[in-house]
Design an enzyme around this catalytic site. Structure first.
Site, short mmCIF file in Angstrom:
data_model
loop_
_atom_site.label_atom_id
_atom_site.label_comp_id
_atom_site.label_asym_id
_atom_site.label_seq_id
_atom_site.Cartn_x
_atom_site.Cartn_y
_atom_site.Cartn_z
N ARG A 300 18.77 -26.29 -1.11
CA ARG A 300 20.09 -25.38 -0.97
C ARG A 300 20.66 -25.54 0.36
O ARG A 300 22.10 -25.70 0.09
CB ARG A 300 19.78 -23.90 -1.10
CG ARG A 300 19.05 -23.54 -2.35
CD ARG A 300 19.05 -22.07 -2.71
NE ARG A 300 20.10 -21.43 -2.96
CZ ARG A 300 21.02 -20.79 -2.16
NH1 ARG A 300 20.38 -20.75 -0.84
NH2 ARG A 300 22.05 -20.39 -2.42
N TYR A 304 24.29 -26.90 -1.45
CA TYR A 304 25.35 -25.97 -1.16
C TYR A 304 25.99 -25.40 0.30
O TYR A 304 26.55 -24.47 0.20
CB TYR A 304 24.80 -24.59 -1.89
CG TYR A 304 24.00 -24.67 -3.48
CD1 TYR A 304 25.04 -25.13 -4.32
CD2 TYR A 304 22.89 -24.66 -3.62
CE1 TYR A 304 24.54 -25.21 -5.62
CE2 TYR A 304 22.32 -24.53 -4.73
CZ TYR A 304 23.03 -25.09 -5.97
OH TYR A 304 22.40 -25.05 -7.30
N CYS A 330 13.84 -39.39 4.37
CA CYS A 330 14.49 -40.60 4.86
C CYS A 330 15.93 -40.38 4.33
O CYS A 330 16.30 -41.15 3.47
CB CYS A 330 13.82 -41.87 4.39
SG CYS A 330 12.45 -42.05 5.62
#
Ligand SMILES: *Cc1c(COP(=O)(O)O)cnc(C)c1O
Length: 400
Positions: A300, A304, A330
């Site tokens: 998230r 977002y 990575c």
């Protein structure tokens, strides 16, 4: 009462890190909040289980009397597996092959159809024999940001309300039994008026559907992620909904039940992701605290730009310092930049709050890392509800 730092530390120490920990009591409390707020309206809640589908969570949801909303036929099967009766399962489809709708019909669950083409196929095959819902696109901008906004006039979701004529032509040609009208305008909707706008759009359409039994306003209630963060005012929403339905009696005379599909609201605050600090790295720009997790476990923040509160469980009274908390993937993998935290030492356990919704559920094996374990705390008892991946899990579907 949220789980205490002491409890989280104890559980994480017992089960190892990274680990998702869920508090069943929080889910119950959130559900009760909804029930209490909407006590004056005939309301039904379907937990949007794409937020978190572990079957032990689903069973808890069922035990507290909440129904379930699914986004795929596999979620429908998980809900059945968890013990939900078909009539308490809603399948709100989007962009799916008609064969999945046929399967859902065979399983006896409720279905919301979101395209004219599937509505036509449904009409041809089932006519009036199987009640069905229509997912409408109300052409309203709602939700925290464009990625989680689903009801606006460029959204792929639902049948645009401006195509009502085409819907009505199909309903009439195939004598469809339209039982439910559905809208879902997005996630993180803090503004109650967005729901009211949606209701207004629906009231214009309801008179066309004489057999309607329910109106489904979707989910998207916002929860606070930090102190002072706004949340959907559930009580005000309930008041507005009650007023709106009082002012708009159904011209067809039938009583309409009001449905909601809360996902995040029920489970976000119930979840905690506990990680361990692998490395500290001081640089000119910031001090990095690198944890044994990453966006493969909690996407998230990167996906977002979501804010997750973080605390140092191992040193809760340490002096405040500024850190950037990063993962071990990575690729740029930042959980938080320049965040004030109690002094971090390598080996300390950090907890991410509000990790219940779209946390584990959106996790992956990127970088060939294992997915975390999941632990459920119910009536004061912690138990493992999903073991951590092991190496064989990475190979299990690959050809020898
Ligand atoms: C995702 C979704 C929800 C739940 O959204 P939240 O923001 O988690 O409450 C509800 N209904 C439908 C159709 C969804 O796709």
């Amino acid at each position: 009462m949220p789980l205490t730092q002491q409890q989280l530390l104890g559980i994480a120490t017992e089960y190892g890190t990274p680990v998702y920990i869920y508090d069943a009591g929080h889910i119950t409390a959130q559900y009760q909040r909804l029930r209490n707020a909407f006590a004056k309206t005939d309301t039904r809640f379907f937990y949007a289980c794409k937020a978190l589908t572990n079957i032990h969570i689903l069973r808890h949801i069922k035990n507290i009397g909440c129904d379930v909303d699914c986004s795929s036929i596999n979620e429908v099967k998980l809900a059945l597996h968890a013990g939900f009766e078909p009539g308490t399962i809603l399948y709100t489809s989007n962009g799916i092959h008609f064969s999945e709708i046929e399967e859902a019909q065979r399983l006896g669950v409720r279905i919301n159809i979101d395209s004219l083409s599937n509505l036509e196929k449904f009409g041809k095959k089932y006519g009036h024999s199987y009640p069905v819902g229509i997912r409408l696109r109300p052409n309203i901008m709602g939700g925290g940001n464009l990625k989680v906004s689903t009801g606006h006039d460029k959204s792929k979701f639902g049948i645009p309300v401006d195509q009502l004529d085409k819907i009505l032509a199909l309903v009439s040609a195939h004598d469809l039994f339209i039982q439910n009208l559905h809208i879902h305008t997005g996630s993180d909707i803090k503004d109650v008026d967005i729901f009211v706008k949606g209701i207004d759009v629906l009231f214009d359409i309801i008179p066309h559907f004489t057999e309607l039994e329910s109106v489904d306003l979707g989910g998207g209630f916002k929860v606070p992620y930090k102190e002072g963060d706004p949340e959907t005012d559930i009580e005000r929403l309930a008041q507005k909904v009650a007023e709106a339905f009082a002012n708009h009696p159904n011209p067809n005379g039938k009583h309409l039940q009001v449905w909601f599909e809360p996902g995040k609201f029920l489970v976000s605050g119930a979840g905690y992701l506990v990680t361990e600090v692998n490395v500290l790295k001081e640089t000119a720009a910031t001090t990095f605290a690198g944890v044994n997790s990453g966006f493969n476990h909690l996407i998230r923040p990167m996906f977002y730009d979501a804010y997750h509160r973080i605390e140092n469980l191992s040193n809760p009274t340490g002096a405040k310092k500024t850190y950037s908390v990063v993962g071990n993937i990575c690729e740029t993998d930042t959980f938080a930049w320049d965040r004030e935290l109690n002094e971090i030492r390598e080996g300390d356990l950090l907890v991410f709050y509000n990790a219940g919704a779209y946390g584990f559920e959106m996790s992956s094996n990127f970088n060939s890392r294992f997915k975390p374990a999941e632990v459920l705390v119910e009536n004061g008892e912690a138990r493992l509800i999903r073991r951590r991946d092991v190496f064989e899990d990475l190979l299990k579907n690959q050809a020898l």
